[in-house]
Design a protein around this motif. Sequence first.
Motif, PDB file in Angstrom:
ATOM      1  N   LYS A   2     -65.855 100.919  33.474  1.00 47.27           N
ATOM      2  CA  LYS A   2     -67.174 100.600  33.683  1.00 47.27           C
ATOM      3  C   LYS A   2     -67.587 101.408  34.987  1.00 47.27           C
ATOM      4  N   TRP A  28     -71.871 109.913  29.254  1.00 41.65           N
ATOM      5  CA  TRP A  28     -72.087 108.595  29.244  1.00 41.65           C
ATOM      6  C   TRP A  28     -72.808 108.435  27.966  1.00 41.65           C
ATOM      7  N   VAL A  34     -68.612 102.941  29.922  1.00 39.23           N
ATOM      8  CA  VAL A  34     -69.738 102.111  29.948  1.00 39.23           C
ATOM      9  C   VAL A  34     -70.458 102.173  31.027  1.00 39.23           C
ATOM     10  N   VAL A  36     -73.227 100.704  33.824  1.00 40.57           N
ATOM     11  CA  VAL A  36     -73.655  99.445  34.302  1.00 40.57           C
ATOM     12  C   VAL A  36     -75.169  99.513  34.985  1.00 40.57           C
ATOM     13  N   THR A  37     -76.121  98.674  34.796  1.00 42.36           N
ATOM     14  CA  THR A  37     -77.148  98.739  35.607  1.00 42.36           C
ATOM     15  C   THR A  37     -77.704  97.254  35.586  1.00 42.36           C
ATOM     16  N   CYS A  38     -78.936  97.190  36.245  1.00 43.19           N
ATOM     17  CA  CYS A  38     -79.633  96.058  36.596  1.00 43.19           C
ATOM     18  C   CYS A  38     -80.999  96.442  36.719  1.00 43.19           C
ATOM     19  N   LYS A  72     -81.608 100.024  26.576  1.00 35.24           N
ATOM     20  CA  LYS A  72     -80.859  99.977  25.335  1.00 35.24           C
ATOM     21  C   LYS A  72     -79.341 100.038  25.249  1.00 35.24           C
ATOM     22  N   ALA A  74     -77.082 100.806  28.224  1.00 36.78           N
ATOM     23  CA  ALA A  74     -76.203 100.579  29.456  1.00 36.78           C
ATOM     24  C   ALA A  74     -76.002  99.227  29.355  1.00 36.78           C
ATOM     25  N   GLN A  75     -74.907  98.611  30.108  1.00 36.14           N
ATOM     26  CA  GLN A  75     -74.685  97.193  30.149  1.00 36.14           C
ATOM     27  C   GLN A  75     -75.624  96.735  31.297  1.00 36.14           C
ATOM     28  N   ARG A  76     -76.372  95.635  30.944  1.00 33.70           N
ATOM     29  CA  ARG A  76     -77.434  95.233  32.219  1.00 33.70           C
ATOM     30  C   ARG A  76     -76.524  93.789  32.680  1.00 33.70           C
ATOM     31  N   ILE A  77     -76.398  93.784  34.018  1.00 35.84           N
ATOM     32  CA  ILE A  77     -76.062  92.629  34.928  1.00 35.84           C
ATOM     33  C   ILE A  77     -77.067  92.031  35.368  1.00 35.84           C
ATOM     34  N   ALA A 101     -69.934  93.875  38.100  1.00 37.54           N
ATOM     35  CA  ALA A 101     -69.635  94.344  36.861  1.00 37.54           C
ATOM     36  C   ALA A 101     -68.288  94.513  36.713  1.00 37.54           C
TER      37      ALA A 101
END
Length: 146
Positions: A2, A28, A34, A36-38, A72, A74-77, A101
């Motif tokens: 991550k 990526w 992976v 990670v964003t927010c 769409k 990226a994994q969003r926290i 994350a």
Amino acid sequence: MKVVFDTNILVSSLIIPASPPHRIYEAWRAGAFVLVTCDEQLEEFRRVTRYDKLRTYIEPAAAGTLLNELRKIAQRIGKLPKVKRSPDAADDYLLALAQAASADYLVTGDKSGLLALKRHGKTRIVTARQFSEMIVPRPRRHARSR
């Protein structure tokens, strides 16, 4: 693995093709790790790419495409912990994102701020060049045959 990208890495990937930020962005997209964003980062990216001084370097369509990919792919926290550690308080959310994350890496170009920290918990803080060398193999030069 991550990874968190500082917004400056995302912006640089749009401005300078074939640069380390662009290479890691492409890695990526190819599924090498992976990202990670927010919501805070998505808003910052949207705001920054609209600055007049950057509009001559960044096509609005390219910025929109990248923003849509972040939303769409990226994994969003969601909720971030409170962190007050960065020399620049505006960057604390990136450390909080990395922490929430359990990110392995935070990639930044912020030499006097985030890079000076070197680590945040288990997260290593590295430059785009350092991260690029870890994940994007450079072509080997073969010795010429005689």
